[in-house]
Design an enzyme around this catalytic site. Structure first.
Site, PDB file in Angstrom:
ATOM      1  CB  CYS A  42     -42.698  29.249  30.146  1.00  0.00           C
ATOM      2  SG  CYS A  42     -41.651  30.302  31.141  1.00  0.00           S
ATOM      3  N   GLY A 115     -58.461  22.313  22.641  1.00  0.00           N
ATOM      4  CA  GLY A 115     -59.358  23.266  22.000  1.00  0.00           C
ATOM      5  C   GLY A 115     -59.265  23.196  20.485  1.00  0.00           C
ATOM      6  CB  THR A 144     -51.454  26.634  20.550  1.00  0.00           C
ATOM      7  OG1 THR A 144     -51.224  27.310  19.307  1.00  0.00           O
ATOM      8  CG2 THR A 144     -52.950  26.557  20.814  1.00  0.00           C
ATOM      9  CB  SER A 146     -43.079  26.806  19.935  1.00  0.00           C
ATOM     10  OG  SER A 146     -42.399  26.893  21.177  1.00  0.00           O
ATOM     11  CB  ALA A 182     -23.942  26.381  19.500  1.00  0.00           C
ATOM     12  CG  LEU A 323     -37.239  35.371  23.972  1.00  0.00           C
ATOM     13  CD1 LEU A 323     -36.569  36.732  23.932  1.00  0.00           C
ATOM     14  CD2 LEU A 323     -36.347  34.344  24.672  1.00  0.00           C
ATOM     15  CG  HIS A 448     -18.475  51.503  45.159  1.00  0.00           C
ATOM     16  ND1 HIS A 448     -17.823  50.889  44.109  1.00  0.00           N
ATOM     17  CD2 HIS A 448     -17.650  51.417  46.237  1.00  0.00           C
ATOM     18  CE1 HIS A 448     -16.637  50.464  44.528  1.00  0.00           C
ATOM     19  NE2 HIS A 448     -16.511  50.758  45.821  1.00  0.00           N
TER      20      HIS A 448
HETATM   21  P1  FAD Z   1     -46.393  27.869  25.530  1.00  0.00           P
HETATM   22  O1  FAD Z   1     -45.713  28.193  26.781  1.00  0.00           O
HETATM   23  O2  FAD Z   1     -45.784  26.842  24.647  1.00  0.00           O
HETATM   24  O3  FAD Z   1     -47.862  27.419  25.938  1.00  0.00           O
HETATM   25  C1  FAD Z   1     -48.787  26.929  25.018  1.00  0.00           C
HETATM   26  C2  FAD Z   1     -49.811  26.099  25.749  1.00  0.00           C
HETATM   27  O4  FAD Z   1     -50.856  25.790  24.849  1.00  0.00           O
HETATM   28  C3  FAD Z   1     -49.276  24.750  26.225  1.00  0.00           C
HETATM   29  O5  FAD Z   1     -49.546  24.597  27.595  1.00  0.00           O
HETATM   30  C4  FAD Z   1     -50.032  23.717  25.397  1.00  0.00           C
HETATM   31  O6  FAD Z   1     -50.319  22.526  26.117  1.00  0.00           O
HETATM   32  C5  FAD Z   1     -51.305  24.477  25.083  1.00  0.00           C
HETATM   33  N1  FAD Z   1     -52.001  24.021  23.881  1.00  0.00           N
HETATM   34  C6  FAD Z   1     -51.488  23.844  22.635  1.00  0.00           C
HETATM   35  N2  FAD Z   1     -52.458  23.478  21.771  1.00  0.00           N
HETATM   36  C7  FAD Z   1     -53.607  23.429  22.491  1.00  0.00           C
HETATM   37  C8  FAD Z   1     -54.944  23.120  22.165  1.00  0.00           C
HETATM   38  N3  FAD Z   1     -55.322  22.831  20.918  1.00  0.00           N
HETATM   39  N4  FAD Z   1     -55.866  23.135  23.159  1.00  0.00           N
HETATM   40  C9  FAD Z   1     -55.506  23.441  24.444  1.00  0.00           C
HETATM   41  N5  FAD Z   1     -54.263  23.758  24.793  1.00  0.00           N
HETATM   42  C10 FAD Z   1     -53.329  23.762  23.828  1.00  0.00           C
HETATM   43  N6  FAD Z   1     -38.128  31.740  27.355  1.00  0.00           N
HETATM   44  C11 FAD Z   1     -37.682  32.764  28.116  1.00  0.00           C
HETATM   45  O7  FAD Z   1     -38.101  33.906  27.921  1.00  0.00           O
HETATM   46  N7  FAD Z   1     -36.770  32.550  29.120  1.00  0.00           N
HETATM   47  C12 FAD Z   1     -36.274  31.318  29.369  1.00  0.00           C
HETATM   48  O8  FAD Z   1     -35.460  31.162  30.273  1.00  0.00           O
HETATM   49  C13 FAD Z   1     -36.711  30.236  28.576  1.00  0.00           C
HETATM   50  N8  FAD Z   1     -36.247  28.998  28.799  1.00  0.00           N
HETATM   51  C14 FAD Z   1     -36.708  27.959  28.041  1.00  0.00           C
HETATM   52  C15 FAD Z   1     -36.171  26.701  28.276  1.00  0.00           C
HETATM   53  C16 FAD Z   1     -36.604  25.631  27.506  1.00  0.00           C
HETATM   54  C17 FAD Z   1     -36.025  24.273  27.779  1.00  0.00           C
HETATM   55  C18 FAD Z   1     -37.611  25.826  26.524  1.00  0.00           C
HETATM   56  C19 FAD Z   1     -38.119  24.675  25.723  1.00  0.00           C
HETATM   57  C20 FAD Z   1     -38.133  27.081  26.275  1.00  0.00           C
HETATM   58  C21 FAD Z   1     -37.676  28.161  27.033  1.00  0.00           C
HETATM   59  N9  FAD Z   1     -38.138  29.447  26.813  1.00  0.00           N
HETATM   60  C22 FAD Z   1     -37.667  30.492  27.568  1.00  0.00           C
HETATM   61  C23 FAD Z   1     -39.147  29.744  25.794  1.00  0.00           C
HETATM   62  C24 FAD Z   1     -40.532  29.878  26.448  1.00  0.00           C
HETATM   63  O9  FAD Z   1     -40.837  28.678  27.109  1.00  0.00           O
HETATM   64  C25 FAD Z   1     -41.578  30.185  25.391  1.00  0.00           C
HETATM   65  O10 FAD Z   1     -41.205  31.329  24.654  1.00  0.00           O
HETATM   66  C26 FAD Z   1     -42.935  30.447  26.039  1.00  0.00           C
HETATM   67  O11 FAD Z   1     -43.340  29.340  26.793  1.00  0.00           O
HETATM   68  C27 FAD Z   1     -43.982  30.756  24.983  1.00  0.00           C
HETATM   69  O12 FAD Z   1     -45.202  30.995  25.598  1.00  0.00           O
HETATM   70  P2  FAD Z   1     -46.578  30.716  24.845  1.00  0.00           P
HETATM   71  O13 FAD Z   1     -47.638  31.132  25.808  1.00  0.00           O
HETATM   72  O14 FAD Z   1     -46.572  31.324  23.508  1.00  0.00           O
HETATM   73  O15 FAD Z   1     -46.638  29.142  24.605  1.00  0.00           O
HETATM   74  P1  NAI Z   2     -32.115  28.340  18.828  1.00  0.00           P
HETATM   75  O1  NAI Z   2     -32.808  28.850  17.639  1.00  0.00           O
HETATM   76  O2  NAI Z   2     -31.733  29.256  19.934  1.00  0.00           O
HETATM   77  O3  NAI Z   2     -30.761  27.612  18.399  1.00  0.00           O
HETATM   78  C1  NAI Z   2     -30.729  26.542  17.526  1.00  0.00           C
HETATM   79  C2  NAI Z   2     -29.318  26.398  16.985  1.00  0.00           C
HETATM   80  O4  NAI Z   2     -29.249  25.180  16.271  1.00  0.00           O
HETATM   81  C3  NAI Z   2     -28.930  27.512  16.014  1.00  0.00           C
HETATM   82  O5  NAI Z   2     -27.675  28.024  16.389  1.00  0.00           O
HETATM   83  C4  NAI Z   2     -28.895  26.813  14.665  1.00  0.00           C
HETATM   84  O6  NAI Z   2     -27.929  27.360  13.794  1.00  0.00           O
HETATM   85  C5  NAI Z   2     -28.521  25.398  15.071  1.00  0.00           C
HETATM   86  N1  NAI Z   2     -28.913  24.364  14.112  1.00  0.00           N
HETATM   87  C6  NAI Z   2     -30.050  24.299  13.379  1.00  0.00           C
HETATM   88  N2  NAI Z   2     -30.061  23.169  12.642  1.00  0.00           N
HETATM   89  C7  NAI Z   2     -28.909  22.507  12.937  1.00  0.00           C
HETATM   90  C8  NAI Z   2     -28.346  21.276  12.518  1.00  0.00           C
HETATM   91  N3  NAI Z   2     -28.989  20.482  11.664  1.00  0.00           N
HETATM   92  N4  NAI Z   2     -27.153  20.908  13.014  1.00  0.00           N
HETATM   93  C9  NAI Z   2     -26.491  21.710  13.904  1.00  0.00           C
HETATM   94  N5  NAI Z   2     -26.997  22.882  14.334  1.00  0.00           N
HETATM   95  C10 NAI Z   2     -28.182  23.271  13.873  1.00  0.00           C
HETATM   96  O7  NAI Z   2     -33.049  27.152  19.365  1.00  0.00           O
HETATM   97  P2  NAI Z   2     -33.074  26.355  20.720  1.00  0.00           P
HETATM   98  O8  NAI Z   2     -31.794  26.470  21.461  1.00  0.00           O
HETATM   99  O9  NAI Z   2     -33.580  25.005  20.364  1.00  0.00           O
HETATM  100  O10 NAI Z   2     -34.178  27.135  21.533  1.00  0.00           O
HETATM  101  C11 NAI Z   2     -35.509  27.264  21.020  1.00  0.00           C
HETATM  102  C12 NAI Z   2     -36.151  28.516  21.490  1.00  0.00           C
HETATM  103  O11 NAI Z   2     -36.371  28.498  22.880  1.00  0.00           O
HETATM  104  C13 NAI Z   2     -35.304  29.722  21.183  1.00  0.00           C
HETATM  105  O12 NAI Z   2     -35.996  30.502  20.229  1.00  0.00           O
HETATM  106  C14 NAI Z   2     -35.159  30.465  22.443  1.00  0.00           C
HETATM  107  O13 NAI Z   2     -35.545  31.785  22.305  1.00  0.00           O
HETATM  108  C15 NAI Z   2     -36.085  29.754  23.438  1.00  0.00           C
HETATM  109  N6  NAI Z   2     -35.335  29.591  24.670  1.00  0.00           N
HETATM  110  C16 NAI Z   2     -35.006  30.702  25.376  1.00  0.00           C
HETATM  111  C17 NAI Z   2     -34.244  30.604  26.503  1.00  0.00           C
HETATM  112  C18 NAI Z   2     -33.872  31.836  27.214  1.00  0.00           C
HETATM  113  O14 NAI Z   2     -34.449  32.875  26.945  1.00  0.00           O
HETATM  114  N7  NAI Z   2     -32.926  31.782  28.128  1.00  0.00           N
HETATM  115  C19 NAI Z   2     -33.783  29.326  27.014  1.00  0.00           C
HETATM  116  C20 NAI Z   2     -34.137  28.213  26.173  1.00  0.00           C
HETATM  117  C21 NAI Z   2     -34.918  28.370  25.063  1.00  0.00           C
END
Ligand code: FAD
Ligand code: NAI
Length: 469
Positions: A42, A115, A144, A146, A182, A323, A448
């Site tokens: 995140c 870890g 850990t 995703s 998308a 999320l 408002h």
């Molecule tokens: P993570 O944030 O993935 O943290 C896991 C941590 O564990 C990492 O730092 C990793 O290095 C560490 N780790 C893994 N294995 C080990 C190990 N064996 N030993 C030590 N450390 C380890 N979510 C939202 O709600 N709003 C958003 O706007 C949003 N935007 C996003 C944009 C993008 C581009 C992406 C990719 C994701 C986004 N997400 C968003 C999703 C959000 O980032 C994740 O849901 C959130 O980070 C999950 O938190 P987590 O603590 O489960 O894991």
């Molecule tokens: P996603 O699950 O939101 O969307 C993936 C899309 O790819 C789906 O619509 C699916 O039907 C499509 N897809 C799957 N296989 C495909 C293929 N072979 N060809 C074409 N389309 C295909 O996943 P995304 O956008 O990668 O995000 C990952 C996670 O990160 C989400 O679960 C989301 O919750 C989180 N995230 C959250 C944000 C936020 O809260 N604003 C911002 C960015 C990420």
């Protein structure tokens, strides 16, 4: 050997929040993180950098396209991508150092390294130089997170064929960007690069964008994005990406299959955003008997305990929406349970926000889910075009939709497309936490002129009649 009440593996939003809350409740807490900085996906490569880029690219487009509408003449703005990336990095740095500060303040002991769980109560930490140490703790939390889901046959190099990580690091604006998926990432990061000048084409497997979202919202939002210049190929899949020097040839086929109907799209950069998968590699889960489900997520019970007593898991690595706020709330709930209190997460009221322009936000159930569950409901809708503040700021796109139980009037879902939807959604979330009705929302005095008045009017539409429509 270091001894703790709790060791948390991973310091993303799930892990760091769990650690801080547990420490606040009196537990002796350690965290293990393999990244150089805390904050997980995140803060380092997800929510935070993407929102920095979304904001700056939005300002760029505002200046380029919309300032004149308000009588402001500044000439054509010039993009300094390096400086824009500098702002993004400063935002990341500020946030990750904040976590370090909070760990110190709350006396959480950080260990840097990977870890691995040796047994219930024992975690081995391997530092980057290969040195190892062991930590003992009464409880272990797996947080850990995703990792990017790969597209079979398409290798991500993070330069031309990128995941979200590479898409946040591009050193020049791609002429043509093809986005696979998308979903939230595809539409947010696709929007960033379109605003900065890319031609963006999105290829989506399903017949709608933002898969699980309310179909009405999805359809209308796609129309808005199309108007902004994003091209869509729905019910389609990318089967190959070929590199020919600096160009990429992207093969797109109907989702149902059929090479004969294949098309080729040209691209400078391809963004693969087809979802994320739980990250459990190297944790030693199989050896200690922590079971995974059919999708590779750590199996947990109602108290976040895995199949091994004393080992727990939260966040992206377990079932549920991926999320940050879901991970955080699980972190708090688990810390409370470990401290002998009652922790709880209401999974029915987790807001989802897509930070595009306009934003899309939802909480609760979609119309499709209500139909599938056989719940009779009423719909109240109000368009921002009829909202005074929206008119004053030229943010008239979108609408609010309130879904309420046909008999009891209880609000079951709220869906918004509109400027600031991600902030407005929280009044609906609070209302739903308290089991409120459309009438409750409609009778709550709203200031408002605000965009939020549209939420009130949509509630009025569900319970009686709106005034301004
Ligand atoms: P993570 O944030 O993935 O943290 C896991 C941590 O564990 C990492 O730092 C990793 O290095 C560490 N780790 C893994 N294995 C080990 C190990 N064996 N030993 C030590 N450390 C380890 N979510 C939202 O709600 N709003 C958003 O706007 C949003 N935007 C996003 C944009 C993008 C581009 C992406 C990719 C994701 C986004 N997400 C968003 C999703 C959000 O980032 C994740 O849901 C959130 O980070 C999950 O938190 P987590 O603590 O489960 O894991
Ligand atoms: P996603 O699950 O939101 O969307 C993936 C899309 O790819 C789906 O619509 C699916 O039907 C499509 N897809 C799957 N296989 C495909 C293929 N072979 N060809 C074409 N389309 C295909 O996943 P995304 O956008 O990668 O995000 C990952 C996670 O990160 C989400 O679960 C989301 O919750 C989180 N995230 C959250 C944000 C936020 O809260 N604003 C911002 C960015 C990420």
């Amino acid at each position: 050997m270091s001894q703790f009440d709790l060791v948390v593996i991973g310091t993303g939003p799930g892990g760091y929040v769990c650690a801080i809350k547990a420490a606040q409740l009196g537990l002796k807490v350690a965290v293990v993180e393999k990244r150089a900085t805390h904050g997980g996906t995140c803060l380092n490569i997800g929510c935070i950098p993407s929102k920095a880029m979304l904001h700056t690219s939005e300002l760029f487009e505002e200046a380029a396209e919309h300032f004149e509408d308000f009588g402001i003449k500044v000439g054509k703005p010039k993009l300094d991508l390096k400086a824009m990336m500098g702002h993004k990095q400063k935002t990341i740095d500020g946030n990750v150092s904040g976590i370090e500060f909070l760990f110190k303040k709350n006396k959480v002991t950080p260990f840097h390294g990977t870890g691995r769980i040796l047994a219930a109560g024992r975690v081995e930490v391997t530092a980057e130089d290969g040195s190892k140490q062991e930590i003992e703790a009464k409880s272990i939390v797996i947080a850990t997170g995703s990792d990017v889901a790969p597209l079979p046959g398409v290798e991500i190099d993070e330069k031309q064929i990128v995941s979200s990580t590479g898409a946040l690091e591009l050193d020049k604006v791609p002429g043509k960007l093809v986005v696979v998926g998308a979903g939230v990432i595809g539409l947010e990061l696709g929007s960033v690069w379109r605003r900065l000048g890319s031609e963006v084409t999105v290829v989506e497997f399903m017949d709608k964008i933002l898969g699980p979202m309310d179909a009405d919202i999805s359809r209308n939002f796609q129309r808005i994005l199309k108007k902004q210049g994003v091209e869509f190929h729905l019910s389609s899949k990318v089967t190959a990406v070929e590199k020919t020097g600096k160009q990429l040839a992207v093969t797109v086929e109907p989702a149902a299959g059929g090479e004969a109907a294949a098309k080729t799209l040209e691209a400078d950069v391809v963004l693969v955003a087809i979802g994320r998968r739980p990250y459990t590699s190297g944790l030693g889960l199989e050896e200690v008997g922590v079971a995974l489900d059919e999708r590779g997520r750590v199996k947990t019970d109602g108290h976040y305990q895995t199949t091994v007593p004393g080992i727990y898991a939260i966040g992206d690595v377990i079932v549920g929406p991926m999320l940050a706020h879901k991970a955080e709330d699980e972190g708090v709930a688990l810390a409370e349970m470990l401290a002998g209190q009652a922790g709880h997460v209401n999974y029915g009221v987790i807001p989802g926000v897509v930070y595009t322009s306009p934003e899309v936000a939802e909480v609760g159930k979609s119309e499709e889910a209500l139909k599938a569950e056989g719940i009779s409901y009423k719909v109240g809708k109000f368009a921002f075009i009829a909202n005074g503040r929206a008119k004053a700021t030229n943010h008239t796109e979108g609408f609010v939709k309130v879904l309420a139980d046909a008999e009891t009037d209880k609000v079951l879902g709220v869906h918004i497309i509109g400027h600031g939807a991600g902030e407005m959604i929280h009044e609906a979330a609070v209302l739903m936490e308290f089991g409120g009705s459309a009438e409750d929302l409609a009778r709550t005095c709203h200031a408002h002129p605000t965009m939020s008045e549209a939420v009130k009017e949509a509630a009025m539409a569900a319970f009686a009649k709106p005034i301004h429509a």
